[in-house]
Scaffold this motif. Structure first.
Motif, PDB file in Angstrom:
ATOM      1  N   LEU A   1       3.755 -23.473 -19.383  1.00  0.00           N
ATOM      2  CA  LEU A   1       4.410 -22.458 -20.206  1.00  0.00           C
ATOM      3  C   LEU A   1       4.064 -22.740 -21.666  1.00  0.00           C
ATOM      4  N   LEU A   2       3.366 -21.792 -22.298  1.00  0.00           N
ATOM      5  CA  LEU A   2       2.842 -22.038 -23.645  1.00  0.00           C
ATOM      6  C   LEU A   2       3.793 -21.584 -24.741  1.00  0.00           C
ATOM      7  N   HIS A   3       4.247 -20.348 -24.640  1.00  0.00           N
ATOM      8  CA  HIS A   3       5.048 -19.783 -25.717  1.00  0.00           C
ATOM      9  C   HIS A   3       6.170 -18.937 -25.154  1.00  0.00           C
ATOM     10  N   GLU A   4       7.178 -18.728 -26.000  1.00  0.00           N
ATOM     11  CA  GLU A   4       8.206 -17.761 -25.638  1.00  0.00           C
ATOM     12  C   GLU A   4       8.511 -16.914 -26.846  1.00  0.00           C
ATOM     13  N   GLY A   5       9.047 -15.719 -26.597  1.00  0.00           N
ATOM     14  CA  GLY A   5       9.326 -14.793 -27.690  1.00  0.00           C
ATOM     15  C   GLY A   5      10.474 -15.283 -28.551  1.00  0.00           C
ATOM     16  N   ALA A   6      10.623 -14.657 -29.730  1.00  0.00           N
ATOM     17  CA  ALA A   6      11.641 -15.104 -30.673  1.00  0.00           C
ATOM     18  C   ALA A   6      13.035 -14.671 -30.237  1.00  0.00           C
ATOM     19  N   ILE A   7      13.105 -13.515 -29.581  1.00  0.00           N
ATOM     20  CA  ILE A   7      14.409 -12.956 -29.243  1.00  0.00           C
ATOM     21  C   ILE A   7      14.696 -13.187 -27.763  1.00  0.00           C
ATOM     22  N   TRP A   8      15.799 -13.794 -27.468  1.00  0.00           N
ATOM     23  CA  TRP A   8      16.190 -14.149 -26.099  1.00  0.00           C
ATOM     24  C   TRP A   8      15.095 -14.948 -25.387  1.00  0.00           C
ATOM     25  N   LYS A   9      14.242 -15.616 -26.163  1.00  0.00           N
ATOM     26  CA  LYS A   9      13.161 -16.450 -25.618  1.00  0.00           C
ATOM     27  C   LYS A   9      12.317 -15.690 -24.596  1.00  0.00           C
ATOM     28  N   ASP A  10      12.125 -14.426 -24.845  1.00  0.00           N
ATOM     29  CA  ASP A  10      11.461 -13.559 -23.900  1.00  0.00           C
ATOM     30  C   ASP A  10      10.469 -12.707 -24.676  1.00  0.00           C
TER      31      ASP A  10
ATOM     32  N   ALA B   1       4.608 -16.759 -22.381  1.00  0.00           N
ATOM     33  CA  ALA B   1       3.159 -16.802 -22.205  1.00  0.00           C
ATOM     34  C   ALA B   1       2.834 -18.019 -21.357  1.00  0.00           C
ATOM     35  N   VAL B   2       2.109 -17.799 -20.284  1.00  0.00           N
ATOM     36  CA  VAL B   2       1.851 -18.851 -19.318  1.00  0.00           C
ATOM     37  C   VAL B   2       0.348 -19.069 -19.213  1.00  0.00           C
ATOM     38  N   ARG B   3      -0.069 -20.340 -19.248  1.00  0.00           N
ATOM     39  CA  ARG B   3      -1.478 -20.613 -18.975  1.00  0.00           C
ATOM     40  C   ARG B   3      -1.631 -20.837 -17.478  1.00  0.00           C
ATOM     41  N   LEU B   4      -2.522 -20.085 -16.869  1.00  0.00           N
ATOM     42  CA  LEU B   4      -2.773 -20.192 -15.439  1.00  0.00           C
ATOM     43  C   LEU B   4      -4.229 -20.580 -15.299  1.00  0.00           C
ATOM     44  N   ASP B   5      -4.497 -21.810 -14.881  1.00  0.00           N
ATOM     45  CA  ASP B   5      -5.874 -22.290 -14.862  1.00  0.00           C
ATOM     46  C   ASP B   5      -6.529 -21.992 -16.207  1.00  0.00           C
ATOM     47  N   ASP B   6      -7.485 -21.053 -16.247  1.00  0.00           N
ATOM     48  CA  ASP B   6      -8.154 -20.831 -17.532  1.00  0.00           C
ATOM     49  C   ASP B   6      -7.769 -19.516 -18.203  1.00  0.00           C
ATOM     50  N   MET B   7      -6.641 -18.930 -17.814  1.00  0.00           N
ATOM     51  CA  MET B   7      -6.217 -17.681 -18.455  1.00  0.00           C
ATOM     52  C   MET B   7      -4.833 -17.817 -19.063  1.00  0.00           C
ATOM     53  N   ARG B   8      -4.530 -16.931 -20.003  1.00  0.00           N
ATOM     54  CA  ARG B   8      -3.176 -16.855 -20.538  1.00  0.00           C
ATOM     55  C   ARG B   8      -2.585 -15.501 -20.179  1.00  0.00           C
ATOM     56  N   ILE B   9      -1.427 -15.516 -19.547  1.00  0.00           N
ATOM     57  CA  ILE B   9      -0.779 -14.281 -19.129  1.00  0.00           C
ATOM     58  C   ILE B   9       0.606 -14.223 -19.775  1.00  0.00           C
ATOM     59  N   ALA B  10       0.948 -13.036 -20.323  1.00  0.00           N
ATOM     60  CA  ALA B  10       2.290 -12.823 -20.855  1.00  0.00           C
ATOM     61  C   ALA B  10       3.078 -12.029 -19.829  1.00  0.00           C
ATOM     62  N   LEU B  11       4.322 -12.426 -19.613  1.00  0.00           N
ATOM     63  CA  LEU B  11       5.188 -11.647 -18.728  1.00  0.00           C
ATOM     64  C   LEU B  11       6.626 -11.837 -19.142  1.00  0.00           C
ATOM     65  N   ARG B  12       7.481 -10.940 -18.679  1.00  0.00           N
ATOM     66  CA  ARG B  12       8.898 -11.047 -18.995  1.00  0.00           C
ATOM     67  C   ARG B  12       9.551 -12.012 -18.019  1.00  0.00           C
ATOM     68  N   ARG B  13      10.609 -12.644 -18.492  1.00  0.00           N
ATOM     69  CA  ARG B  13      11.296 -13.614 -17.632  1.00  0.00           C
ATOM     70  C   ARG B  13      11.837 -12.950 -16.371  1.00  0.00           C
ATOM     71  N   ARG B  14      12.268 -11.681 -16.506  1.00  0.00           N
ATOM     72  CA  ARG B  14      12.826 -11.017 -15.316  1.00  0.00           C
ATOM     73  C   ARG B  14      11.766 -10.854 -14.230  1.00  0.00           C
TER      74      ARG B  14
ATOM     75  N   LEU C   1      -3.464 -12.450 -22.281  1.00  0.00           N
ATOM     76  CA  LEU C   1      -3.677 -12.744 -23.700  1.00  0.00           C
ATOM     77  C   LEU C   1      -5.111 -13.259 -23.808  1.00  0.00           C
ATOM     78  N   PRO C   2      -6.026 -12.410 -24.254  1.00  0.00           N
ATOM     79  CA  PRO C   2      -7.449 -12.796 -24.219  1.00  0.00           C
ATOM     80  C   PRO C   2      -7.755 -13.906 -25.226  1.00  0.00           C
ATOM     81  N   THR C   3      -8.873 -14.605 -25.018  1.00  0.00           N
ATOM     82  CA  THR C   3      -9.311 -15.590 -26.011  1.00  0.00           C
ATOM     83  C   THR C   3      -9.692 -14.842 -27.279  1.00  0.00           C
ATOM     84  N   TYR C   4      -9.444 -15.492 -28.416  1.00  0.00           N
ATOM     85  CA  TYR C   4      -9.820 -14.868 -29.686  1.00  0.00           C
ATOM     86  C   TYR C   4     -11.334 -14.823 -29.799  1.00  0.00           C
TER      87      TYR C   4
END
Lengths: 624, 107
Positions: B68-77, B80-93, A439-442
């Protein structure tokens, strides 16, 4: 530099996605770039030239973004092969420019370590350096340069800063005769990736001091845009606005183009002696060119928004929000935008499927995109609904005609979901690939880059899709024109043409779904574009100017078709691939007549089955 | 008979004691990644070692700090995870293969 001729050099830009690599490419090459495809694959190849201060011409290749040379998608395979000098039809680069987001060095350091193993002369461009400075991030450039053993240039691509320094460094490397060292790169194992991470961590610790004022803007915006409820509502609102804009902004210019081309065709037609030649030029060529150009406003508007939202960083969020919903059918969140765009027109939808990394998902998305109810179906739906569905209210606020229209849209969506589920089961054996996405920075999109991208889309559509669409349009014209009606003929001319003959010949095939020969004949020119079927029905039923006179045509149809036939025709239009332009774009985007045939085949089959079911159900209920 | 493999596994389990899968974390949870181990039998569409490498390439590596920053609206999936200075989205599975130790203060 006393040489009379300075040897040109090839430069390849490599970097993670979202590092401003393409912005750097634009800053380097300006308008001197061309977009094509790599031989044999549908990966976009962007190349441009720049002249260095020393007078050397650099041809710069903008390679697809990647996190590793261990390629996971066709795009990434191109990057790997280009860097390794293994790409068919491409010469290996003299210098690799690794592009890094200065505020986000961790992952790119790992990529740089891989690039070092390849052994090509390399320059590291630390892009977005202004943001790093604003955040108070300190990088010991001298030390990092020593550590990595390659020159470092700081750049701000969006403001064209550091560009001359970058080309000067590349020039220096080439002039000094720096040669590739032995390539020791191999696909890293998990243990090696871990090792590279440790190495990257060590380098970061030694030469980079974390920001004093880290970016909080993205976190604040995400708190709203990724909120489970608010996020979805905003996504809905954004999509609604885009949709509105596509229809309201693109409508007038599209009408103007249509009218303009028709006028020009008529004017040119006057200069041409002979009915046949005139008809070829006016009804074949000009109508064909018009049918390609008429899509252009929609494509421009839609891509304007898609590129704007992509550059801002919102598209990844949309994919995040929609991922679970799309996931029901086995698709990824990234497929949402192309499918949504297809409500306007399948052509930009299919073209925007490029944002999907995985080939399987891209193919599935392309194959189901035409099931979304595009704007060209609306005239057909309106005509048939107006003729056969009574205009009465059913329950508070619900109109039966409106409900049927909604049902047709919903059938399109549901069938797209079902078909993509089946495609996954049939072609991809049920495999669901992992979904990992940054998810890139805006970032504030740059007007210049958005404009350049939109124009490139338009150019790609016109040059390559047009090359397929135009001949097919001429073919449809030939079928509907020859042979011409004999003197003293009473029926419409099309009845005597190949289209008429084919229509009569295959009518028995369509009898089980309740189509009469007039309908089958109208289907053939209707392949040019869905809405053409309205005009074609007008022709076969001899109702002058059917588009302007839809009510009269509706009355005629209501008298000559049964309700079952009318419903069957609607069902046919949900699924039938009645659009040459879409088929042309599918061929171009999949680079395969095979996949185009698969799409055509399954859509015709579905259309036939749906019409058959609807017709017989209606007849059984007494509507025959 | 002395089973070396079982012993190694026992040691690994001990090291993982108190850790949990990233797939069960909730928004606001933070901590450190203790192991990335693609070993379970779920169908991922790619072989498990490929998933492990992809996770590693996106920065899911032992020792990395996450939130852990955010989760989706449906089945909480997905998440979105902040890893050091990046944000990565992934599925719970896919996050099941990432073992994390949560900071106690966060719970």
């Amino acid at each position: 530099m006393s040489d009379a001729v300075i040897r040109p050099a090839r430069v390849a830009l490599v970097g993670n996605p979202n590092t401003g690599k393409t912005a750097l490419f634009n800053a380097l090459t300006g308008s001197r770039q061309k977009v094509a495809n790599y031989a044999g694959v549908t990966v976009e190849r962007k190349e441009g030239t720049v002249t260095t201060a020393a007078g050397r011409t650099l041809s710069v290749l903008d390679l697809p973004g990647t996190y590793s040379l261990r390629a996971r998608s066709p795009d990434e395979a191109v990057t790997r092969d280009a860097v390794l000098g293994r790409l068919a039809g491409e010469e290996e680069p003299d210098v690799v420019v690794a592009v890094a987001d200065a505020t986000n060095l961790r992952l790119v350091l790992r990529l740089i370590l891989e690039l070092k193993a390849v052994g090509r002369p390399m320059v590291l461009a630390l892009n977005m350096y202004d943001i790093a400075q604003r955040q108070g991030l300190r990088i010991d450039l001298e030390g990092l340069q020593q550590e990595l053993g390659c020159p470092i240039v700081t750049t701000v691509a969006t403001r064209k800063r550091g560009i001359e320094e970058l080309t000067a460094k590349v020039d220096e490397l080439v002039a000094s005769g720096a040669l590739s060292t032995d390539n020791t790169w191999h696909e890293p194992s998990a243990a090696e990736i871990r090792g590279a991470h440790r190495e990257a961590q060590r380098i970061l610790k030694a030469y980079v001091r974390p920001p004093e004022r880290p970016d909080t803007f993205t976190a604040k915006v995400d708190a709203v845009l990724l909120h489970p409820l608010a996020g979805l509502l905003i996504l809905g609102a954004v999509m609604f606005l885009v949709f509105q804009a596509v229809f309201s902004w693109a409508g007038p210019p599209a009408d103007a183009i249509e009218a303009g081309v028709a006028w020009l065709g008529a004017e040119v037609g006057r200069l041409i002696p002979g009915d046949l030649l005139r008809s070829l030029v006016v009804d074949g060529l000009f109508a064909g060119v018009g049918s390609v150009l008429v899509f252009l406003p929609q494509i421009l508007v839609l891509f304007f928004f898609i590129i704007l939202l992509e550059d801002f960083g919102y598209m990844a969020r949309a994919a995040f929000l929609m991922d679970r919903i799309m996931g029901v059918t086995g698709l990824h969140g990234r497929a949402f935008i192309p499918l949504f765009s297809s409500f306007a027109c399948a052509i930009p939808g299919i073209m925007s499927a490029r944002v999907i990394d995985q080939k399987r998902d891209r193919m599935t998305t392309i194959l189901v995109a035409p099931l979304m109810t595009c704007s060209a179906r609306i005239p057909v739906y309106t005509l048939i609904i107006g003729a056969f569905i009574p205009d009465r209210t059913v329950g508070p606020g619900f109109n039966l005609q409106g409900l049927v229209m909604f049902g047709l849209f919903a059938s399109g969506v549901v069938s797209a979901l079902v078909v993509s589920f089946v495609i996954r089961k049939v072609f991809w054996r049920g495999a669901v690939e992992p979904f990992l996405m940054e998810l890139p920075t805006y970032k504030l999109p740059s007007a210049e880059s958005v404009a350049r991208n939109v124009l490139q889309r338009a150019q790609i559509f016109l040059s390559r899709a047009g090359r397929i669409i135009l001949p097919l349009m001429v073919l449809v014209w030939v079928l509907s024109t020859f042979p011409s009606a004999p003197a003293g003929a009473t029926g419409p001319a099309i009845d005597y043409s190949f289209a008429g003959m084919i229509g009569h010949a295959i009518q028995p095939l369509f009898a089980p779904i309740g189509f009469n020969w007039q309908m089958v004949v109208a289907l053939i020119p209707g392949f040019a574009a869905r809405e053409v079927a309205v005009a074609a029905l007008g022709t076969v039923y001899a109702v002058g100017d059917a588009e302007a006179n839809a009510t009269a045509l509706g009355v005629t149809l209501a008298h000559s078709w049964s309700l079952a036939t009318g419903l069957s025709f609607l069902a046919w239009y949900i699924f039938a691939p009645q659009c040459v332009a879409t088929l042309g774009v599918v061929k171009r985007e999949t680079n395969s007549w095979g996949w185009t045939a698969v799409m055509f085949g399954y859509m015709v089959t579905l259309a036939y089955l749906a019409s058959f079911a609807v017709y017989h159900a209606a007849v059984a209920l007494g509507a025959g | 008979m002395h089973d070396l493999a079982a012993e190694a596994r026992a040691q690994a389990d001990e090291a993982l004691a108190g850790s949990t899968r990233l797939s069960v974390a909730r928004p606001g949870d933070r901590g450190v990644i203790v192991e990335v181990r693609a070993d379970h039998a779920r169908e991922h569409g790619v072989d498990v070692h490929e998933l492990e490498r992809r996770l590693l390439e996106f920065g899911f590596v032992e020792g990395a700090r996450f939130e852990l920053l955010h989760e989706g609206a449906i089945w909480k999936d997905p998440i979105a995870v902040r890893l050091d200075d990046m944000r990565i989205a992934l599925r719970r599975r896919d996050a099941e293969d990432v073992w994390v130790r949560l900071d106690t203060a966060a719970r």
